[in-house]
Write a protein that holds these residues in place. Sequence first.
Motif, PDB file in Angstrom:
ATOM      1  N   PRO A 151       0.840  -1.192   0.000  1.00  0.00           N
ATOM      2  CA  PRO A 151       0.000   0.000   0.000  1.00  0.00           C
ATOM      3  C   PRO A 151       0.881   1.249   0.000  1.00  0.00           C
ATOM      4  O   PRO A 151       1.962   1.232   0.578  1.00  0.00           O
ATOM      5  N   ILE A 152       0.416   2.268  -0.662  1.00  0.00           N
ATOM      6  CA  ILE A 152       1.161   3.523  -0.669  1.00  0.00           C
ATOM      7  C   ILE A 152       0.294   4.564  -0.005  1.00  0.00           C
ATOM      8  O   ILE A 152      -0.904   4.635  -0.263  1.00  0.00           O
ATOM      9  N   LEU A 153       0.877   5.351   0.884  1.00  0.00           N
ATOM     10  CA  LEU A 153       0.101   6.453   1.438  1.00  0.00           C
ATOM     11  C   LEU A 153       0.974   7.678   1.552  1.00  0.00           C
ATOM     12  O   LEU A 153       2.186   7.600   1.727  1.00  0.00           O
ATOM     13  N   THR A 154       0.350   8.840   1.369  1.00  0.00           N
ATOM     14  CA  THR A 154       1.086  10.087   1.527  1.00  0.00           C
ATOM     15  C   THR A 154       0.756  10.622   2.908  1.00  0.00           C
ATOM     16  O   THR A 154      -0.419  10.782   3.253  1.00  0.00           O
ATOM     17  N   MET A 155       1.796  10.881   3.692  1.00  0.00           N
ATOM     18  CA  MET A 155       1.571  11.309   5.074  1.00  0.00           C
ATOM     19  C   MET A 155       1.122  12.772   5.072  1.00  0.00           C
ATOM     20  O   MET A 155       1.859  13.630   4.605  1.00  0.00           O
ATOM     21  N   PRO A 156      -0.075  13.064   5.595  1.00  0.00           N
ATOM     22  CA  PRO A 156      -0.523  14.450   5.624  1.00  0.00           C
ATOM     23  C   PRO A 156       0.455  15.283   6.443  1.00  0.00           C
ATOM     24  O   PRO A 156       0.841  14.894   7.546  1.00  0.00           O
ATOM     25  N   GLY A 157       0.897  16.405   5.909  1.00  0.00           N
ATOM     26  CA  GLY A 157       1.842  17.266   6.603  1.00  0.00           C
ATOM     27  C   GLY A 157       3.185  16.594   6.848  1.00  0.00           C
ATOM     28  O   GLY A 157       3.916  16.981   7.754  1.00  0.00           O
ATOM     29  N   ASP A 158       3.514  15.576   6.057  1.00  0.00           N
ATOM     30  CA  ASP A 158       4.773  14.817   6.205  1.00  0.00           C
ATOM     31  C   ASP A 158       4.932  14.275   7.628  1.00  0.00           C
ATOM     32  O   ASP A 158       6.049  14.060   8.102  1.00  0.00           O
ATOM     33  N   ASP A 159       3.818  14.033   8.318  1.00  0.00           N
ATOM     34  CA  ASP A 159       3.880  13.682   9.742  1.00  0.00           C
ATOM     35  C   ASP A 159       3.605  12.191   9.919  1.00  0.00           C
ATOM     36  O   ASP A 159       2.499  11.722   9.676  1.00  0.00           O
ATOM     37  N   ILE A 160       4.623  11.462  10.378  1.00  0.00           N
ATOM     38  CA  ILE A 160       4.470  10.013  10.526  1.00  0.00           C
ATOM     39  C   ILE A 160       3.571   9.683  11.724  1.00  0.00           C
ATOM     40  O   ILE A 160       3.063   8.582  11.864  1.00  0.00           O
ATOM     41  N   GLY A 161       3.340  10.673  12.599  1.00  0.00           N
ATOM     42  CA  GLY A 161       2.467  10.455  13.752  1.00  0.00           C
ATOM     43  C   GLY A 161       0.992  10.704  13.441  1.00  0.00           C
ATOM     44  O   GLY A 161       0.133  10.505  14.292  1.00  0.00           O
ATOM     45  N   HIS A 162       0.701  11.158  12.216  1.00  0.00           N
ATOM     46  CA  HIS A 162      -0.690  11.376  11.809  1.00  0.00           C
ATOM     47  C   HIS A 162      -1.452  10.042  11.877  1.00  0.00           C
ATOM     48  O   HIS A 162      -0.874   8.993  11.614  1.00  0.00           O
ATOM     49  N   PRO A 163      -2.745  10.068  12.239  1.00  0.00           N
ATOM     50  CA  PRO A 163      -3.470   8.806  12.405  1.00  0.00           C
ATOM     51  C   PRO A 163      -3.366   7.842  11.216  1.00  0.00           C
ATOM     52  O   PRO A 163      -3.340   6.625  11.426  1.00  0.00           O
ATOM     53  N   ILE A 164      -3.284   8.343   9.997  1.00  0.00           N
ATOM     54  CA  ILE A 164      -3.287   7.413   8.854  1.00  0.00           C
ATOM     55  C   ILE A 164      -2.011   6.558   8.833  1.00  0.00           C
ATOM     56  O   ILE A 164      -2.096   5.335   8.891  1.00  0.00           O
ATOM     57  N   PRO A 165      -0.802   7.174   8.779  1.00  0.00           N
ATOM     58  CA  PRO A 165       0.390   6.313   8.837  1.00  0.00           C
ATOM     59  C   PRO A 165       0.515   5.593  10.179  1.00  0.00           C
ATOM     60  O   PRO A 165       0.987   4.451  10.228  1.00  0.00           O
ATOM     61  N   ASP A 166       0.076   6.220  11.245  1.00  0.00           N
ATOM     62  CA  ASP A 166       0.232   5.618  12.573  1.00  0.00           C
ATOM     63  C   ASP A 166      -0.553   4.309  12.672  1.00  0.00           C
ATOM     64  O   ASP A 166      -0.011   3.266  13.018  1.00  0.00           O
ATOM     65  N   LEU A 167      -1.840   4.359  12.325  1.00  0.00           N
ATOM     66  CA  LEU A 167      -2.649   3.145  12.426  1.00  0.00           C
ATOM     67  C   LEU A 167      -2.211   2.112  11.399  1.00  0.00           C
ATOM     68  O   LEU A 167      -2.208   0.914  11.667  1.00  0.00           O
ATOM     69  N   THR A 168      -1.799   2.584  10.218  1.00  0.00           N
ATOM     70  CA  THR A 168      -1.302   1.650   9.209  1.00  0.00           C
ATOM     71  C   THR A 168      -0.074   0.916   9.737  1.00  0.00           C
ATOM     72  O   THR A 168       0.027  -0.304   9.645  1.00  0.00           O
ATOM     73  N   GLY A 169       0.843   1.680  10.325  1.00  0.00           N
ATOM     74  CA  GLY A 169       2.076   1.086  10.831  1.00  0.00           C
ATOM     75  C   GLY A 169       1.826   0.046  11.913  1.00  0.00           C
ATOM     76  O   GLY A 169       2.585  -0.907  12.049  1.00  0.00           O
TER      77      GLY A 169
END
Lengths: 584, 463
Positions: B306-324
């Motif tokens: 899956p590819i996702l673009t981190m909103p605001g380049d923030d790895i702590g944003h809920p989208i990358p965080d929950l994905t991770g």
Amino acid sequence: MSKAAIHWVGGPVLRADVKGPFHVHEAVSVGVNELLGEVIQLDGEQLVAQVYEDTTGLKPGDPVTGSGLPLSVPLGPGLLGRILDGLLRPLAEESVHFYAPGTVGQRGGRFHFVPLADTGETLAPGAFFGRIVREGPTMRCMVPPNVSGTVESIVDEGEYAETDTVCVLIADDGRRHELPMGHMWPVRRPRPVQKRLSPEAPMVTGQRILDTLFPVARGGRAALPGGFGTGKTVLQESLAKWCDADVIVYVGCGERGNEMAEVLDEFPGLDDPRTGRPLMERTVIIANTSNMPVAAREASIYTAITVAEYFRDMGLHVALMADSTSRWAEALREVSGRLGELPGESGYPAYLASRLAEFYERAARVRTLAGEEASVTIIGAVSPPAGDFSEPVTSHTKRYVRSFWALDRARAQARFYPAINPLVSYAEDVDVLARWWQIQGNPDWRIHRQRILTLLEQQEKLERMARIVGKDALPAEQQLTLLCAELLNEGFLYQSSFSPIDRYCSPERQSAMLRLLMHFVDRSAETLAAGAGPEAIGEVPVLRRLRRLGEELPEDDPEEANRLWTAVDRELGEINTGGDQHAR
Amino acid sequence: MRGDLTLTGAVRRIEGPLLYVKRSASVGLNEAVQIIDSEQRQRVGRIAALDEDKMIIEVLESTTGLGLGDTLIRLRAEPLVFPVGPGLLGRVFDSVGRPVDGGPPVPAERRMRIDGLAINPTARALPRDFIETSVSTIDLMNSLVRGQKLPLFSCGGLPHDRMATEIAQRARLRGGEAGEFAIVFVGIGVPHDTAEAFRTAMESSGALEHTVMFLNRADEPSTQRLLTPRFALTAAEYLAFTEGRHVLVILTDMTNYCEALREVSASHGEIPSRKGYPGYMYSDLATLYERAGCIKGLAGTVTQLPILTMPGDDIGHPIPDLTGYITEGQIVLARDLDRKGVYPPVAVLPSLSRLMDNGTGEGYTHKDHPNLAHQLFAAYARATRVRVLASVMGMEGLSDTDKRYLKFGDVFEDELVKQAGPRTLEESMEIGWRLLRVLPEAELSRLSDAQIERYIRQEAELA
């Protein structure tokens, strides 16, 4: 059996019109597929229930049938070595590839039963009436904690199915109890004990940073918070493999399916370092992966602690690994949201803290009803969003645990495992456990532990200073402090769970390594005082071996420590007398 | 199965994507419905909640043009299904599994529920087969194995699409035996040109005949966006577990999916959790990501990228965080590397492959591979620490060892991370050993004495 008919259904929650009495937390069967559910609210002529399976296809008018009992799970000798779902139903065998609602595997199994009681004998609650002959931990059959009476009959030694009646008790009030080898117990009710005892010995984990710096007592509670990728699961698995508990209950709560596959793949092939028996024999796995129904995730934590208490009541030391309690809290939040409850912090229900407390308080060292010493130790992983420890689940958990093992992203990114940050973590039972180390032949444990923590603390400060003035501008003693702290990190705290030599480290080996490293710290300070420079000390060849001490000092070669000890003396001694020629 | 039943004039209220309908037939939760407007246009919907006399239907497309009196509701009496069969490969579908390439419908051999079913954990086989992607930072440092779900965490404007395309073209099993390979490309809320670029790239490399594409364009309704990955994963499961192929599913961009989830949740009036995303986003994402895996006794596998673009380049944003928290690691792309001209701009330190230890080492790749990777990680982490030090106080304050670390950090990025063409694992390892020779031997504490002798001393002499 009371009946009800579904009135409204949405997601895992339903409302039904009742025809007869229901009770809060009563187990119910829902719809034509007899899905398992639990009553969570009663309101006049209506009940609200959560369903533990996929509710697709349910419709108004479908029947809801009460069981008359609180949500209970079948406990018994057949649990060990098995993988079960959040409600303790065996997962279907391998040939069933997908997990459809209502798919349940076979529990079954026959066990060799040896009676321990005679006809006419009076048995108190929790007393043993039989023993199971099998490999692995000693399994005994006990009278349920809410039952007592006189033995009317008991079967002879032999093979019986887990559900066969093996003993019949007549209670004082004349009621007849037919007891199979195991029994049912409601998951949300802690099993009674004679007495709670205070902690005495550590649960040895085989992980140096835990046993030496942040030990957890038998019957203690530890939290393992960390953002994703910091190694929570690998550490939980290492603990499940190597800790010195008699029985391991591993609950994968809302986590990855492949992790369960990994445990199932790996455990049967690994041996317990203390007994030499396959690890799987002492393990119960409870799996509610992240794509399995969310309501069952809420129940799985209670199921797991109930199983742990059951084995405790047999007089065993049990460790419960919960990975991850945050997923459980999220399941609480999801169900609470569907009920329209007023949300508290971050949308979690206001009762989150009390639920966490209820769960962690079920860990204890106890005197069981049968009068034996036993314990349940809880190690709960926490997955804080964005690795932020101030979020509600982490901060509430911190209030109830006695050991706090904070995982650190910077260490994990450098592949420094276990990535526990020694300056944020803590353990509260150190005073009590120092006695245990003394009995094990290491009276210096407490002093050594304190010195490591001090060194690491100094390292943090000095590095901050070095960032401003430069490392070379620090005084020689401080440069040496940095060298020693780095050595302790690399040589002692680093431990690879994939290394066949170093994945487990016995307390004896930990003591030997610690003595050796502390010897280097002392001797190098003396060498420095005698006039040698920190660069020369940093270049002694033995340092490379000390940095790899976990690999260099195997479990079964006590002589190697002496050889290294002599090498430290010799090489540091030669700097004093011989000057620069050893800079190599 | 019950036959289809049609309700006329039963709609009482329309609110956003939700229809409140008078219930006069026996239906079950989550069952599919067709909504037909006065112009005979068909829309897909499903039953979101129901009681004795009402039901709430979630329309999975736009509700524009629907009226109360003239809308027909056809009850399908089964959950949403995707008819799949031989001939899926090479085809292009829209958001909800309808062919858009002008070809005939796919012969329906099986009708599979798009929600899928959870793989029985006891039936899962442990992913072990190393996939060579030809990218050093993945193969050597964060190896991908079959059955894994390994996301690319990217930022807007970084070349994640190019990386995905290259991986899709080059990924192979070592030892030549590739098996039946297939790619499912899922565009979720993608601009038209991204989808077109991928199609062209696959076509020019001749890979299109092994590929199924699902395209949900950016201008299509959010409710549909939630279905696209489910249709695609259903196709992937069919290709893997019925046809026995090794399927690589590329999902781009999962951020669009999560935004749609937030939008739909809000329209349902649900209590929001972090940053307005619904509290069940973790569970919802898990129902997609957990569909990757290997099953004992079945030939095929499903691997997800899956590819996702981190909103605001923030790895702590809920989208990358929950994905991770769900996926088995992550490959993180960094803007600063991209600016330095490093392609692929993989930030090695925050990247991780959890299944790496299952698929590397003796018997899988090379017995020295794990130690080499660990040593490179440790050294590069130290190098980045030294960089911070040097940026504050300049080079003068650094010790000799630190200076060599600084050099290591630079060559690591220039020679190992950066690559012009594909590399085999052996080529990547060779570069790795060469770079380690920059450092003093005593610093290489993750290597055994034998490895130092073989790769550091002897090779240095040869060189």
